[in-house]
Write an enzyme that holds these catalytic residues in place. Structure first.
Site, PDB file in Angstrom:
ATOM      1  N   GLY A 220      43.053  55.556  66.516  1.00  0.00           N
ATOM      2  CA  GLY A 220      42.879  54.584  67.733  1.00  0.00           C
ATOM      3  C   GLY A 220      44.193  55.064  68.844  1.00  0.00           C
ATOM      4  O   GLY A 220      44.286  54.188  69.534  1.00  0.00           O
ATOM      5  N   GLU A 261      44.509  58.354  60.996  1.00  0.00           N
ATOM      6  CA  GLU A 261      43.201  59.228  61.198  1.00  0.00           C
ATOM      7  C   GLU A 261      42.905  59.431  62.605  1.00  0.00           C
ATOM      8  O   GLU A 261      41.916  58.996  62.956  1.00  0.00           O
ATOM      9  CB  GLU A 261      42.026  58.676  60.575  1.00  0.00           C
ATOM     10  N   PRO A 262      43.870  60.133  63.445  1.00  0.00           N
ATOM     11  CA  PRO A 262      43.552  60.029  64.859  1.00  0.00           C
ATOM     12  C   PRO A 262      42.533  61.078  65.212  1.00  0.00           C
ATOM     13  O   PRO A 262      42.554  62.189  64.584  1.00  0.00           O
ATOM     14  CB  PRO A 262      45.027  60.686  65.370  1.00  0.00           C
ATOM     15  N   GLY A 263      41.838  60.730  66.396  1.00  0.00           N
ATOM     16  CA  GLY A 263      40.765  61.641  66.789  1.00  0.00           C
ATOM     17  C   GLY A 263      41.454  62.076  68.253  1.00  0.00           C
ATOM     18  O   GLY A 263      41.675  62.929  68.533  1.00  0.00           O
ATOM     19  N   ARG A 300      30.302  59.874  77.696  1.00  0.00           N
ATOM     20  CA  ARG A 300      31.196  58.825  77.716  1.00  0.00           C
ATOM     21  C   ARG A 300      31.265  57.929  78.975  1.00  0.00           C
ATOM     22  O   ARG A 300      31.289  56.531  79.011  1.00  0.00           O
ATOM     23  CB  ARG A 300      32.792  59.190  77.486  1.00  0.00           C
ATOM     24  N   TYR A 304      30.012  54.192  78.104  1.00  0.00           N
ATOM     25  CA  TYR A 304      30.941  53.244  77.918  1.00  0.00           C
ATOM     26  C   TYR A 304      31.725  52.806  79.165  1.00  0.00           C
ATOM     27  O   TYR A 304      32.507  52.139  79.297  1.00  0.00           O
ATOM     28  CB  TYR A 304      32.327  53.718  77.163  1.00  0.00           C
ATOM     29  N   CYS A 330      17.428  64.026  84.720  1.00  0.00           N
ATOM     30  CA  CYS A 330      16.450  63.114  85.760  1.00  0.00           C
ATOM     31  C   CYS A 330      16.577  61.734  85.371  1.00  0.00           C
ATOM     32  O   CYS A 330      15.635  61.080  84.651  1.00  0.00           O
ATOM     33  CB  CYS A 330      14.875  63.609  85.347  1.00  0.00           C
ATOM     34  N   GLU A 331      17.869  61.164  85.644  1.00  0.00           N
ATOM     35  CA  GLU A 331      18.043  59.763  85.452  1.00  0.00           C
ATOM     36  C   GLU A 331      19.000  59.413  86.556  1.00  0.00           C
ATOM     37  O   GLU A 331      20.168  60.115  86.669  1.00  0.00           O
ATOM     38  CB  GLU A 331      18.686  59.713  84.106  1.00  0.00           C
ATOM     39  N   TYR A 359      35.161  63.247  71.448  1.00  0.00           N
ATOM     40  CA  TYR A 359      33.674  62.328  71.774  1.00  0.00           C
ATOM     41  C   TYR A 359      32.994  63.236  72.805  1.00  0.00           C
ATOM     42  O   TYR A 359      32.487  62.177  73.583  1.00  0.00           O
ATOM     43  CB  TYR A 359      34.039  61.134  71.829  1.00  0.00           C
TER      44      TYR A 359
END
Ligand code: LLP
Length: 408
Positions: A220, A261-263, A300, A304, A330-331, A359
């Site tokens: 986090g 546990e960093p990502g 992302r 989000y 196509c969106e 991510y």
């Protein structure tokens, strides 16, 4: 840091869209953690869901990093890459028994995050060593979708369920060697890290958990995504973490490992998605820069509302204009940025979508049947094409092949 001139060269060599990762920076970020958090028993378990590019994982393996894995295939990938089982913690949720057995057989420590799974573990694997994940009851994260503490989340065992946890441990003769919590991703307040730590440490009394070897406070750690966003003072945060943990060790009466546990912290800023603009279109009030990537390749912003800085590498000094940077899917929502001020974009210009290391590729897909971009890792100034481009024909044939059908 990879210079923009180098990124322009890589786009020429390998084409676009293209993911480029700075392998040296990933290692620097890892090593810096040991300066920020100067505890002699600090262990880092990189959350490989953020980016499981095998070359980056190989670098991290050689540097001694541990892993936080969340699916059986992540565990198997790590083992096949040569990570020892003892360096992996498995923190899946809503597991089937078959998945549990598959990972347990591989000798990887299970992090159990529900009473239901704890009861099943006691019944099925009495006497085993496990880690228990609690919900830290602290709500923080960079979006509602990435907050994992508090009442609105499926993760972890409630702290108030401690008596039931202790009963189940007794019945199953379970040896709890670790306690775990993860508050959220992109924690906005360092105070949240400390509050969650305090909450978990309160549960970790030796009379409850006499066999502890470590406490794991999840990931986090926030990194800036916007140009004016502040960078966390990791040193100050690390000092406070150490002092909280050292006090706890005194209360507990024994030395323990402290794990994170960093990502995002490890890889977000190390990656760039390079995409070329092929169409500039004026739609009354908006100028649309249409490029050769799209939301399945970096979801992302769409998922989000996340902000990713976008730089025009081909025309960096030009006056800025407002653009909607759109992809080729196509969106209507296929946008990396809306009404963003960027130096004048011309057809053919190369854009770098920043913070593309965490991510981004790992959350990608092939919607509209467009293959994920190739991936290049730069180490010691040398670029390595880790994943080559998949041709359109190969992608289509692969799809047929998976369904047992032959290409005509
Ligand atoms: N440990 C556990 C148990 C986790 O669930 C996660 C992230 C991490 C560590 C690493 O968190 P980090 O240091 O990367 O913030 N897809 C979202 C992020 C989801 C994070 C899920 N769990 C995004 O793109 O923002």
């Amino acid at each position: 840091m990879i210079a923009d001139k180098c990124l322009l060269g890589l786009a020429e060599t390998y084409g676009t869209p293209l993911y480029v990762y700075d392998g040296d920076m990933v290692l620097e970020h890892y090593r810096a953690l040991f300066e920020y958090i100067p505890h002699p028993r600090l262990r880092i378990h990189y959350a490989l869901k953020a980016n499981y590019n095998p070359e980056l994982l190989r670098l991290l393996r050689d540097a001694g990093v541990g892993l936080d894995a969340v699916s059986p295939a992540e565990v198997i990938l790590a083992l096949k890459l040569g990570f020892p089982a003892e360096r992996i913690i498995f923190t899946a949720n809503n597991l089937t028994d078959a998945e549990f057995d598959e990972v347990h057989r591989l000798g990887v420590l299970m992090n159990v995050g529900s009473l239901s799974r704890l009861e099943k573990t006691a019944r099925r694997c009495p006497g085993s060593c496990i880690c228990i994940r609690f919900n830290p009851d602290v709500v923080d994260g960079d979006s509602a979708m990435t907050m994992t503490g508090g009442d609105l989340t499926k993760f972890g065992i409630l702290m108030e369920d401690l008596p039931r946890v202790l009963e189940i441990m007794k019945v199953g003769n379970l040896r709890v060697v670790g306690l775990h919590e993860h508050t959220g991703s992109g924690l906005q307040h360092t105070e949240s890290v400390f509050r969650s730590m305090r909450n978990l440490m309160r549960l970790a009394a030796p009379e409850n958990f006499p066999d502890l070897q470590f406490l794991d406070f999840g990931g986090g750690f926030k990194v800036p995504y916007k140009p004016d966003e502040h960078r966390v003072d990791y040193s100050a945060m690390g000092q406070e973490i150490c002092s909280l943990f050292t006090d706890f060790e005194k209360r507990y009466g024994r030395e323990l490992e402290i794990r994170f546990e960093p990502g995002k912290y490890m890889v977000a800023e190390c990656g760039h998605l390079l995409t070329r603009v092929n169409t500039v279109k004026h739609n009354h009030t908006r100028v649309i820069a249409g490029c050769d990537s799209g939301f399945p390749q970096l979801i992302r912003p769409m998922l989000y509302g996340a902000y990713h800085q976008i730089d025009n590498l081909s025309n960096p000094d030009a006056p800025e204009h407002l653009y909607d940077v759109c992809g080729n899917i196509c969106e209507t929502g296929d946008r990396f940025a809306e009404q963003r001020s960027i130096p004048e974009i011309r057809e053919g210009d190369l854009l770098a979508v920043r913070n593309g290391g965490a991510y981004c590729f790992s959350m990608g897909g092939i919607y509209n049947l467009r293959a994920m971009p190739p991936e290049v890792v730069v180490i010691g100034g040398r670029a390595k094409l880790v994943r080559p481009r998949v041709s359109n024909a190969a992608l289509a044939e692969e799809l047929l092949c998976q369904c047992g059908m032959e290409a005509k």
